[in-house]
Design an enzyme around this catalytic site. Structure first.
Site, PDB file in Angstrom:
ATOM      1  N   GLU A  56       0.804  -1.217   0.000  1.00  0.00           N
ATOM      2  CA  GLU A  56       0.000   0.000   0.000  1.00  0.00           C
ATOM      3  C   GLU A  56       0.845   1.278   0.000  1.00  0.00           C
ATOM      4  O   GLU A  56       0.903   2.020   0.998  1.00  0.00           O
ATOM      5  CB  GLU A  56      -0.978  -0.017   1.183  1.00  0.00           C
ATOM      6  CG  GLU A  56      -1.889  -1.232   1.159  1.00  0.00           C
ATOM      7  CD  GLU A  56      -2.961  -1.238   2.237  1.00  0.00           C
ATOM      8  OE1 GLU A  56      -2.908  -0.415   3.157  1.00  0.00           O
ATOM      9  OE2 GLU A  56      -3.868  -2.086   2.149  1.00  0.00           O
TER      10      GLU A  56
ATOM     11  N   GLU B  48      -5.917  -8.077  -0.537  1.00  0.00           N
ATOM     12  CA  GLU B  48      -6.583  -7.851   0.754  1.00  0.00           C
ATOM     13  C   GLU B  48      -8.025  -7.476   0.505  1.00  0.00           C
ATOM     14  O   GLU B  48      -8.313  -6.638  -0.363  1.00  0.00           O
ATOM     15  CB  GLU B  48      -5.950  -6.680   1.538  1.00  0.00           C
ATOM     16  CG  GLU B  48      -4.662  -6.997   2.218  1.00  0.00           C
ATOM     17  CD  GLU B  48      -4.129  -5.823   3.048  1.00  0.00           C
ATOM     18  OE1 GLU B  48      -4.927  -4.986   3.534  1.00  0.00           O
ATOM     19  OE2 GLU B  48      -2.893  -5.756   3.185  1.00  0.00           O
TER      20      GLU B  48
END
Ligand code: IFM
Length: 439
Positions: free
Chosen positions: A166, A350
């Site tokens: 991320e 995710e």
């Protein structure tokens, strides 16, 4: 759950994801201090000033955790390697840390779990933070050295590796919004961190290619940006949000340029020579991972760039207050393939929800999570039917864990954690997933 393994092509990977600092118990095994430790120790940053010192004690209990994964019928484990465990001062190898990841990977393989590693999931060694951390142009080199060190030890057994979890959180969330370590709110720091993260990503990919490694990707978190109304101003605001949140990274890697409207804010603050870094940033990838949770409704506001805010949603939300919007996952999977990656394999690396789960008589009923996962898996199926080459889905998270600035009260796990006794209790969603995977 509302699906079965037989709905997916052979070889489709079902996994669960975690990260080092959130579960291992960072105070053990000779790991060095990180910028998260001092961020958490500073009043006002983290709920109850909680930290990752013990977390789920996965450091000592990983065999039990992997037994539960194997029993659920999962194919793969997405984990991260802690830089400060492998190199406590950021530069010098720690044999104990390397041995730990060696044992960890072998324990996965013994149970038929394919290792999907992430090199960096946010715990930067403090000595590197002292040198400027992600603001420093030296970060890509330090990160390349860390990559060579850890992958020199476990790289021979990886199913897949991505450098940085991320990048938006490492750059924007931590340097512009100040919600995560190092807690800065500074546009110059943000512009630099966003760019250095990209160069570090490319450097790590090149380093791993040099080690002869295969199946290397990038993992990005995306939020769907919905204009609050039909006005031109709202559309522009949502586009800017989309551009600095989602497209910045894909544009950099797949188009060799950053979005122009983001550069309107960043240009005066970029490091010297940044335009020359795209050859590194564009190091070819074998797959792309999308982390997806929610959509945001964006409204323009008066004020300094980027001059917008989030408006409230009318849809149901999770324990995080995040709107439940599975269509956003469909949108991102199809858009990413269409506009950036073509036939390159995509993974949902995710997806999941925090829920206020309680344990009663040894049982945790979480129908909300079962519904959330079912709806998002349905979005994956729709995206595949419309041509997106999705090859796997990883649930966040295997265990309830340390949810960063929100401490231990946000529960994302398939497995409930009693943080006093460290007892693991599989939730109803774990059992539902197990039965879906066995059909
Ligand atoms: O817990 C985090 C994880 O570390 C990164 N992705 C989002 C999760 C939920 O907030």
């Amino acid at each position: 759950m509302d699906f079965s393994r037989s709905d997916f092509p052979d070889g489709f990977t079902f996994g669960a994801a975690t990260s080092a600092y959130q579960i291992e118990g960072h105070a053990q095994g000779g790991a060095g201090e990180t910028h998260w430790d001092t961020f958490a120790a500073t009043p006002g940053n983290v709920v109850r000033q909680e930290n990752g010192d013990l977390a789920c004690d996965h450091y000592n209990r990983f065999e039990e955790d992997f037994d539960l994964m194997q029993a659920a019928g999962l194919d793969a484990y997405r984990f991260s390697t802690s830089w400060a465990r492998v190199m406590p001062d950021g530069k010098t190898p720690n044999p104990e840390g390397l041995d730990f990841y060696d044992r960890l990977v072998d324990a996965m393989l013994e149970r038929g779990l394919a290792p999907y590693a992430t090199l960096y999931h946010w715990e930067l060694p403090s000595p590197l933070a002292d040198l400027g951390g992600w603001r420093s142009a030296d970060m890509p080199k330090w990160f390349g050295d860390f990559t060579a060190c850890i992958m020199g030890r476990i790289g021979d057994r990886m199913a897949a590796v991505a450098p940085i979890n991320e990048p938006w959180c490492v750059g924007w969330l931590s340097h512009f919004l100040g919600h995560h370590a190092p807690g800065l709110r500074d546009i110059r720091a943000t512009a630099r961190a966003m760019h250095h993260v990209m160069v570090a990503h490319g450097t790590a990919i090149q380093t791993m290619r040099g080690l002869g490694m295969k199946n290397l990707g990038g993992v990005f978190n995306f939020e769907w940006a919905q204009p609050v109304d039909d006005s031109e101003a709202a559309r522009k605001s949502a586009d800017l949000y989309d551009d600095y949140y989602n497209r910045f990274f894909l544009n950099g890697i797949f188009k060799g340029a950053y979005p122009e409207n983001v550069m309107e804010g960043f240009a005066p603050h970029m490091p010297d020579g940044w335009q020359d870094d795209f050859a590194t940033i564009q190091a070819p990838l074998d797959w792309v991972g999308l982390n997806y949770y929610t959509r945001k409704i964006i409204q323009p506001v008066d004020g300094a760039w980027p001059a917008h805010d989030e408006a409230p949603t009318r849809l149901p939300t999770t324990q995080m207050g995040w709107e439940i919007y599975p269509d956003g996952l469909y949108n991102f999977l199809t858009r990413t393939a269409r506009e950036y990656t073509g036939d390159l394999p995509l993974y949902v690396t995710e997806n999941g929800m925090a829920n206020a789960d309680v344990i009663a008589n040894g049982v945790v009923d979480d129908p909300e999570r079962i519904a959330y996962v079912s709806a998002h898996i349905d979005a994956v199926k729709r995206a595949m039917a419309d041509g997106a080459p999705v090859k796997g889905y990883f649930l966040w998270s295997l265990l309830d864990n340390y949810e960063w600035a929100l401490g231990y009260e946000k529960r994302f796990g398939l497995i409930h954690m009693d943080f006093e006794t460290l007892k693991r209790t599989p939730k109803a969603s774990y059992h539902a997933l197990k039965s879906a995977l066995s059909r």
